[in-house]
Design an enzyme around this catalytic site. Structure first.
Site, short mmCIF file in Angstrom:
data_model
loop_
_atom_site.label_atom_id
_atom_site.label_comp_id
_atom_site.label_asym_id
_atom_site.label_seq_id
_atom_site.Cartn_x
_atom_site.Cartn_y
_atom_site.Cartn_z
N CYS A 251 77.23 -4.64 33.26
CA CYS A 251 76.08 -5.65 32.93
C CYS A 251 75.79 -6.58 34.02
CB CYS A 251 76.80 -6.32 31.57
SG CYS A 251 75.96 -7.77 31.15
N CYS A 254 77.27 -10.15 32.71
CA CYS A 254 78.68 -10.44 32.47
C CYS A 254 79.57 -9.61 33.04
CB CYS A 254 79.03 -10.78 31.04
SG CYS A 254 79.09 -9.03 30.22
N CYS A 282 78.30 -10.37 25.32
CA CYS A 282 77.96 -10.90 26.57
C CYS A 282 78.09 -12.36 26.81
CB CYS A 282 76.55 -10.64 26.73
SG CYS A 282 75.91 -10.50 28.64
#
Ligand SMILES: Nc1ncnc2c1ncn2[C@@H]1O[C@H](COP(=O)(O)OP(=O)(O)OP(=O)(O)O)[C@@H](O)[C@H]1O
Ligand SMILES: [Mg+2]
Lengths: 315, 264
Positions: A251, A254, A282
């Site tokens: 991601c 994060c 997240c």
């Protein structure tokens, strides 16, 4: 969940909504269907679906299931495509705030009931939690056999060859099983079930889940369930085993790996990034100090303002 | 077609007093016969004489009003078909039996590929290896003279003759012992018919299939069948070895039927 004895009005007055909108008679009917569904995992139980004050495609099946199990001490979370902030999720949450006056949350860990369209939260669910899926088309055999009388017979006699015909077609056409969502599963070694349009990425989470999973299809008038700790297997071929989607990068916000990512377009010059579809997951990770390669606060702010995509194909 | 039948064996299928009414109207009435392993029985008669009704009763697709049909299961036991559970009956129909419809669209899945059409029965009985299913499908396509490159095409893109051959492959893939056919060459061009008949004849001989075939075409009966049953108004009016019935018909109606067509 203390729904059974709770007949209080949302605001205590006469003439307003009954607690959680549906009248108690209707809730009892739906609960009977739910109990039956839990007793026969994966079996589609018909129920007398009610008109709800929202269009089909907005999750009327899931809303009815939630209304039937909701108690005043429940904490409700509603997600759509993994996000708590889409129009669909916001409206359903507001609906229950208004008609049941229940506490709501965006945190998966705090919720006792999570109503979802298209995702299972990344955080592992626990005993005592209930996941309610909004289902548009409950019948996995519908694709090749439109006759309802015939599909019922197929379920009854466990004739599921057709499901593999569909997977065969996928491989013949694409070289691999190209079905990426609503990927069929077999529940408890018996009934083949459509997990609703969740990505197949989430299928393994259904297996042996500690939480109760309930599925409501409003337009099609069906409820089905997967009780806690039940075997859920994705169908496949020996030489083309079931596989979940893989993402090349973590991601961007994060840095989470092994989560389902959404593509986000950043500008009209081809700029894009991949971020957690589960926004709560997240945010929690970022709060805990995890940082992805594009975790600038500015981008994060832009995102929480508008990355959520609205859609109306799920109910 | 003559010879082939081994009458010393036990019968594979037995009909006893098989009767079907549609309300007041007779579909078929009091039909009894035995079918032996490897035998091809043709049911002939004019339109409305009850051929399809009888075939559907025999194959359990239609419940009879009276009478019984027995079938020798693979374990050697003779079972009353209408006493089987629905699960047993459906399993029998998609493994040990075949059914070839006159209209191929009734017997095929028109929206999936030829390969999947042939593979469906294999998947239905638990085959879970894609490569093996495809290999078997390719083999069957070539056996029914469909070019292997057409394996991923939908039958919608096939000619009438090809569809019929595909339907046959789809039925034979589980090595059934008994195949029912209702006018399998009906509605096809004469040259296409001839080729299809040739193919069916070859497969029936090679595989030692037992067949009950409905046709109103005596030439088809002559070419394919060992034995003939002539129907009229729902009743069997004459039965016997095909060559005998066609060369020396006994019943006046059969004589009329035989003389009304060109000598075959
Ligand atoms: N579903 C039905 N309902 C009522 N009557 C029927 C039905 N099917 C057949 N019949 C009648 O039963 C009789 C036998 O019909 P059947 O279809 O078995 O004849 P057939 O020999 O197959 O004719 P064809 O050569 O035209 O296909 C006819 O009188 C027909 O009208
Ligand atoms: Mg007919």
């Amino acid at each position: 969940m203390s729904a059974l004895d709770n007949t209080a009005r949302a605001d205590g007055s006469e003439g307003s909504y009954n607690f959680a909108y549906l009248d108690e008679q209707t809730k009892r009917m739906i609960r009977r269907a739910i109990l039956k569904a839990i007793a026969v995992p994966g079996y589609q139980v018909p129920f007398a679906s009610r008109e709800m004050p929202m269009p089909y495609g907005w999750g009327t099946g899931g809303v009815q299931v939630t209304a039937a199990i909701l108690g005043s001490d429940d904490v409700l979370k509603v997600i759509d495509q993994g996000s708590d902030d889409t129009t669909n999720a916001v409206s359903i949450r507001a609906f229950f705030e208004k008609t049941a006056n229940v506490a709501t949350t965006t945190h998966t860990a705090e919720a006792t009931i999570i109503q979802t369209r298209h995702r299972i939260p990344e955080r592992q669910l626990e005993e005592g939690q209930i996941l309610v899926y909004q289902v548009p088309i409950p019948e996995p055999l519908r694709f090749l056999e439109p006759r309802e009388t015939e599909t019922r017979k197929m379920h009854a006699l466990e004739e599921y060859g057709l499901m593999h015909v569909k997977l065969y077609e996928d491989i013949a056409r694409h070289g691999h099983i190209a079905t990426t969502y609503a990927y069929p599963v077999k529940v408890d070694g018996r009934y083949v079930m459509d997990p609703s349009p969740t990505p197949k990425f989430d299928n393994p989470k259904m297996h042996d889940m500690a939480a109760l999973q309930l599925f409501g299809a409003g337009r099609e008038k069906r409820i089905y369930a997967v009780p806690p700790y039940t075997r859920v297997e994705s169908l496949d071929f020996e030489d083309h085993p079931f596989q979940v989607q893989r993402f090349d990068k973590p991601c961007a916000l994060c840095a989470a790996e092994d989560v389902y990512l959404d593509e986000v377009i950043l500008d009209d010059r081809g700029g894009r990034m991949f971020v957690c579809s589960d926004t709560d997951h997240c945010e929690e990770r970022r709060t805990a100090g995890h940082r992805g390669e594009m975790a600038g606060e500015e981008i994060a702010a832009r995102l929480s303002a508008g990355h959520a995509s609205d859609g109306e194909d799920g109910q | 077609m003559s010879g082939a039948t081994d009458r010393s064996e036990l019968p594979l299928l037995r009909a006893n007093g098989l009767t079907r009414f549609y309300g007041e109207r007779i579909g078929c009435h009091d039909v009894s016969f035995e079918l032996f392993p490897g035998e091809v029985l043709a049911i002939v008669g004019e339109s409305g004489s009850g051929k399809t009704t009888l075939l559907n009763c025999l194959s359990t697709r239609l419940p009879p009003t009276a009478g019984a049909v027995e079938y020798r299961m693979r374990d050697g036991q003779m079972r009353d078909l209408f006493q089987l559970s629905e699960a047993e009956r459906r399993l029998l129909m998609r493994t040990d039996w075949g059914f070839v419809h006159q209209n191929a669209a009734d017997g095929l899945r028109m929206t999936v590929s030829a390969g999947a059409n042939v593979g469906e029965r294999l998947m239905a009985v638990g085959e879970r290896h894609y490569g093996a299913i495809r290999g078997t499908a390719l083999d069957w396509l070539s056996r029914v003279e469909i070019d292997e490159t057409r394996i991923d095409d939908e039958p919608r893109a096939f000619s009438g003759g090809m569809r019929q051959r595909l339907q046959i492959a789809r039925n034979l893939v589980t090595s059934p012992r008994l195949v029912f056919m209702d006018e399998p060459t009906g509605g096809l061009d004469v040259s296409v018919q001839a080729r299809l008949l040739d193919l069916i004849r070859g497969l029936v001989t090679d595989l030692g299939l037992s067949v009950v075939i409905v046709t109103h075409d005596l030439a088809v009966a002559r070419l394919l069948s060992h034995r003939l049953m002539v129907m009229r108004h729902g009743k069997v009016i004459e039965t016997g070895l095909t060559d005998r019935v066609l060369d020396d018909p006994q019943a006046p109606y059969t004589q009329l039927l035989v003389s009304s067509i060109l000598q075959v």
